[in-house]
Write a protein that holds these residues in place. Structure first.
Motif, PDB file in Angstrom:
ATOM      1  N   SER A   1      51.357  94.456 -61.146  1.00  0.00           N
ATOM      2  CA  SER A   1      50.870  94.635 -59.781  1.00  0.00           C
ATOM      3  C   SER A   1      50.909  96.097 -59.382  1.00  0.00           C
ATOM      4  O   SER A   1      51.793  96.848 -59.798  1.00  0.00           O
ATOM      5  CB  SER A   1      51.743  93.836 -58.803  1.00  0.00           C
ATOM      6  OG  SER A   1      51.704  92.457 -59.093  1.00  0.00           O
TER       7      SER A   1
ATOM      8  N   LEU B   1      51.871  98.628 -56.700  1.00  0.00           N
ATOM      9  CA  LEU B   1      52.848  98.583 -55.612  1.00  0.00           C
ATOM     10  C   LEU B   1      52.867  99.847 -54.770  1.00  0.00           C
ATOM     11  O   LEU B   1      53.563  99.895 -53.751  1.00  0.00           O
ATOM     12  CB  LEU B   1      54.247  98.338 -56.190  1.00  0.00           C
ATOM     13  CG  LEU B   1      54.422  97.031 -56.982  1.00  0.00           C
ATOM     14  CD1 LEU B   1      55.819  96.966 -57.576  1.00  0.00           C
ATOM     15  CD2 LEU B   1      54.169  95.826 -56.089  1.00  0.00           C
TER      16      LEU B   1
ATOM     17  N   ASN C   1      50.686 101.266 -52.792  1.00  0.00           N
ATOM     18  CA  ASN C   1      50.208 101.113 -51.417  1.00  0.00           C
ATOM     19  C   ASN C   1      51.245 100.423 -50.541  1.00  0.00           C
ATOM     20  O   ASN C   1      51.429 100.791 -49.382  1.00  0.00           O
ATOM     21  CB  ASN C   1      48.885 100.334 -51.399  1.00  0.00           C
ATOM     22  CG  ASN C   1      47.681 101.242 -51.314  1.00  0.00           C
ATOM     23  OD1 ASN C   1      47.168 101.497 -50.240  1.00  0.00           O
ATOM     24  ND2 ASN C   1      47.239 101.744 -52.470  1.00  0.00           N
ATOM     25  N   GLU C   2      51.906  99.437 -51.105  1.00  0.00           N
ATOM     26  CA  GLU C   2      52.957  98.751 -50.350  1.00  0.00           C
ATOM     27  C   GLU C   2      54.069  99.719 -49.969  1.00  0.00           C
ATOM     28  O   GLU C   2      54.596  99.689 -48.848  1.00  0.00           O
ATOM     29  CB  GLU C   2      53.523  97.608 -51.187  1.00  0.00           C
ATOM     30  CG  GLU C   2      54.713  96.896 -50.575  1.00  0.00           C
ATOM     31  CD  GLU C   2      55.413  95.966 -51.546  1.00  0.00           C
ATOM     32  OE1 GLU C   2      56.619  95.741 -51.369  1.00  0.00           O
ATOM     33  OE2 GLU C   2      54.751  95.482 -52.486  1.00  0.00           O
ATOM     34  N   LYS C   3      54.421 100.619 -50.886  1.00  0.00           N
ATOM     35  CA  LYS C   3      55.505 101.556 -50.608  1.00  0.00           C
ATOM     36  C   LYS C   3      55.079 102.609 -49.581  1.00  0.00           C
ATOM     37  O   LYS C   3      55.872 102.986 -48.704  1.00  0.00           O
ATOM     38  CB  LYS C   3      55.989 102.194 -51.911  1.00  0.00           C
ATOM     39  CG  LYS C   3      56.632 101.146 -52.816  1.00  0.00           C
ATOM     40  CD  LYS C   3      57.325 101.725 -54.028  1.00  0.00           C
ATOM     41  CE  LYS C   3      58.026 100.608 -54.796  1.00  0.00           C
ATOM     42  NZ  LYS C   3      58.820 101.100 -55.930  1.00  0.00           N
TER      43      LYS C   3
ATOM     44  N   THR D   1      52.936 102.022 -47.272  1.00  0.00           N
ATOM     45  CA  THR D   1      52.905 101.265 -46.017  1.00  0.00           C
ATOM     46  C   THR D   1      54.287 101.232 -45.370  1.00  0.00           C
ATOM     47  O   THR D   1      54.417 101.372 -44.144  1.00  0.00           O
ATOM     48  CB  THR D   1      52.404  99.829 -46.268  1.00  0.00           C
ATOM     49  OG1 THR D   1      51.055  99.879 -46.741  1.00  0.00           O
ATOM     50  CG2 THR D   1      52.460  98.998 -44.992  1.00  0.00           C
ATOM     51  N   ARG D   2      55.321 101.074 -46.182  1.00  0.00           N
ATOM     52  CA  ARG D   2      56.687 101.079 -45.643  1.00  0.00           C
ATOM     53  C   ARG D   2      57.018 102.423 -45.010  1.00  0.00           C
ATOM     54  O   ARG D   2      57.719 102.487 -43.998  1.00  0.00           O
ATOM     55  CB  ARG D   2      57.683 100.744 -46.753  1.00  0.00           C
ATOM     56  CG  ARG D   2      57.669  99.271 -47.162  1.00  0.00           C
ATOM     57  CD  ARG D   2      58.365  99.026 -48.469  1.00  0.00           C
ATOM     58  NE  ARG D   2      59.736  99.530 -48.483  1.00  0.00           N
ATOM     59  CZ  ARG D   2      60.490  99.607 -49.569  1.00  0.00           C
ATOM     60  NH1 ARG D   2      59.985  99.241 -50.741  1.00  0.00           N
ATOM     61  NH2 ARG D   2      61.726 100.058 -49.501  1.00  0.00           N
TER      62      ARG D   2
ATOM     63  N   SER E   1      54.682 102.884 -41.752  1.00  0.00           N
ATOM     64  CA  SER E   1      54.984 101.962 -40.656  1.00  0.00           C
ATOM     65  C   SER E   1      55.967 102.576 -39.662  1.00  0.00           C
ATOM     66  O   SER E   1      56.039 102.144 -38.508  1.00  0.00           O
ATOM     67  CB  SER E   1      55.551 100.655 -41.213  1.00  0.00           C
ATOM     68  OG  SER E   1      56.805 100.864 -41.846  1.00  0.00           O
TER      69      SER E   1
ATOM     70  N   GLU F   1      42.035 102.791 -52.079  1.00  0.00           N
ATOM     71  CA  GLU F   1      43.447 102.621 -52.415  1.00  0.00           C
ATOM     72  C   GLU F   1      44.221 103.927 -52.419  1.00  0.00           C
ATOM     73  O   GLU F   1      45.447 103.918 -52.511  1.00  0.00           O
ATOM     74  CB  GLU F   1      43.584 101.957 -53.793  1.00  0.00           C
ATOM     75  CG  GLU F   1      43.102 100.517 -53.832  1.00  0.00           C
ATOM     76  CD  GLU F   1      43.298  99.889 -55.190  1.00  0.00           C
ATOM     77  OE1 GLU F   1      43.336 100.645 -56.200  1.00  0.00           O
ATOM     78  OE2 GLU F   1      43.418  98.658 -55.270  1.00  0.00           O
TER      79      GLU F   1
ATOM     80  N   CYS G   1      45.576 101.644 -46.649  1.00  0.00           N
ATOM     81  CA  CYS G   1      46.917 101.616 -46.057  1.00  0.00           C
ATOM     82  C   CYS G   1      46.879 102.036 -44.591  1.00  0.00           C
ATOM     83  O   CYS G   1      47.443 101.368 -43.721  1.00  0.00           O
ATOM     84  CB  CYS G   1      47.832 102.527 -46.864  1.00  0.00           C
ATOM     85  SG  CYS G   1      49.513 102.603 -46.273  1.00  0.00           S
TER      86      CYS G   1
ATOM     87  N   GLY H   1      62.168  97.854 -53.810  1.00  0.00           N
ATOM     88  CA  GLY H   1      60.808  97.540 -53.398  1.00  0.00           C
ATOM     89  C   GLY H   1      60.750  96.343 -52.474  1.00  0.00           C
ATOM     90  O   GLY H   1      59.685  96.015 -51.943  1.00  0.00           O
ATOM     91  N   ASP H   2      61.889  95.686 -52.259  1.00  0.00           N
ATOM     92  CA  ASP H   2      61.990  94.531 -51.363  1.00  0.00           C
ATOM     93  C   ASP H   2      63.033  94.873 -50.308  1.00  0.00           C
ATOM     94  O   ASP H   2      64.238  94.857 -50.579  1.00  0.00           O
ATOM     95  CB  ASP H   2      62.403  93.301 -52.170  1.00  0.00           C
ATOM     96  CG  ASP H   2      62.449  92.017 -51.346  1.00  0.00           C
ATOM     97  OD1 ASP H   2      62.846  92.101 -50.160  1.00  0.00           O
ATOM     98  OD2 ASP H   2      62.116  90.944 -51.879  1.00  0.00           O
TER      99      ASP H   2
END
Length: 374
Positions: A41, A43, A45-47, A49-50, A53, A69, A74, A347-348
């Motif tokens: 996966s 990841l 972009n997710e990071k 985003t954190r 935010s 991307e 994001c 990451g979580d």
């Protein structure tokens, strides 16, 4: 009129894609394709985003980013005020896209470049930025040896938020370092200095350069290894997941077992049953079985999870359980942190919160200290 803070946002979408598969890095087209073919996966972009935010709701922020991307997705998802100043030809982006985007950000004169990636991405940014613009890295790669990264994605956002609220944040020079991935996969660490960049000087939030071991710790490491090897040899109940690093390698040496220095192995009844495992393999091995994880912290940084050991995925760590995580580190290594906590960046965020708190660290033969993990 409000003075706008001009923030450049750059994401390497493929950063860290080889981590959970134990690829030891994500550099190179072949590694990327292998990782995608095995279901890895993205990841990064997710990071990012954190991190971003933390910046929603500021009316003095203008974001400049790249298409798709590399930043646009994001920023749009968070409802930020952003402008696309570089468009990629496809979603199959390369280091050239990173360098071209950074070149555009330098040209328009942003106040800070926030980028998500690993040491390879830091090298690409440094090649263009040098000391022209301050930067801050959002850790998203397999290799994070450089001193230009925040300790976690959220911490990166906290630093930028401080700057947006007008707090006095100094800048300092920080090293960009990277290792030879080919040698890394053979268990050899060849780290090179590639330059320096300016980063916000918030030491609670920005990590130190990874430090190597020192000879005067060798006797203590021997004591730790002797203690843990005795426990493992006498234990017929548990699987032992052996994390990466020289301290764990010494334990494996005492057991007389081959070791993947920069990977994760599994031991049962004093015998090696799996080597250089990826996240899926580990989860299959530990599911439903009593398991202990032996891991060390990175010297100078204090990271326990999220730096070069993404094989230890949130699912694997939840299955093992916090009480079965044994951290081994010398007192000297802890003292080098100068009061900073050990770090969990899985990451979580919910798992990191569950991990947080005072944890026992094995610092010698049957010797422990209690230290904060955050």
């Amino acid at each position: 009129m409000t003075n706008l803070f001009r923030l450049g946002v750059v994401i390497n979408p493929f950063a860290g894609i080889g981590g959970a598969l134990a690829f030891k890095g994500s550099d190179g087209e072949s590694i990327r394709q292998q990782a995608l073919a095995q279901g890895a996966s993205k990841l990064a972009n997710e990071k990012m985003t954190r991190a971003l935010s933390k910046l929603t709701g500021f009316d003095n922020l203008a974001v400049f980013t790249a298409s798709g991307e590399m930043g646009e997705d994001c920023c749009a998802g968070l409802g930020l005020d952003y402008q696309v100043i570089y468009s990629t030809q496809s979603n199959d982006t390369t280091f050239a896209d990173t360098e071209n985007m950074v070149r555009e950000l330098v040209a328009i004169g942003v106040d800070l470049i926030l980028f998500a990636g690993g040491d390879g991405t830091a090298r690409n940014v440094c090649a263009i930025v040098e000391d022209k613009v301050p930067v801050l890295g959002v850790p998203a790669g397999v290799k994070i040896h450089s001193g230009v990264y925040a300790v976690t994605p959220s911490a990166a956002g906290d630093v930028v938020a401080k700057m947006l609220t007008g707090e006095l944040v100094s800048v300092r020079q920080a090293e960009v370092r990277d290792i030879d991935e080919s040698a890394f996969r053979e268990g050899k660490v060849r780290a090179c200095h590639y330059g320096e960049m300016q980063v916000p000087d918030e030491l609670t939030y920005v990590q130190s350069v990874k430090m190597g071991g020192r000879e005067d710790e060798s006797m203590v490491i021997n004591d730790i290894a002797e203690y843990l090897s005795e426990i493992i040899q006498d234990d017929t109940e548990h699987l032992y997941v052996m994390g990466s690093g020289s301290t764990v390698a010494e334990v494996m040496s005492r057991l007389g077992l081959p070791n993947t220095l920069l990977g994760v192995d599994v031991v049962q009844n004093g015998e090696l049953i799996a080597t250089d495992c990826n996240a899926r393999q580990l989860l299959a091995l530990v599911d439903g079985k009593p398991t202990r994880l032996i891991i060390t912290a990175i010297g100078g940084q204090g990271h326990v999870f999220g730096r070069g050991n993404q094989q230890l995925s949130p699912a694997v760590l939840r299955t093992i359980g916090r009480d079965n995580i044994w951290i081994a580190a010398t007192k000297q290594k802890l003292q080098q942190l100068d009061g900073r906590p050990l770090r969990s960046d899985t990451g979580d965020e919910s798992l990191d919160a569950q991990m947080a708190g005072i944890i026992a660290v094995i610092t010698g033969y049957d010797d422990r200290v209690y230290y904060p993990l955050q």
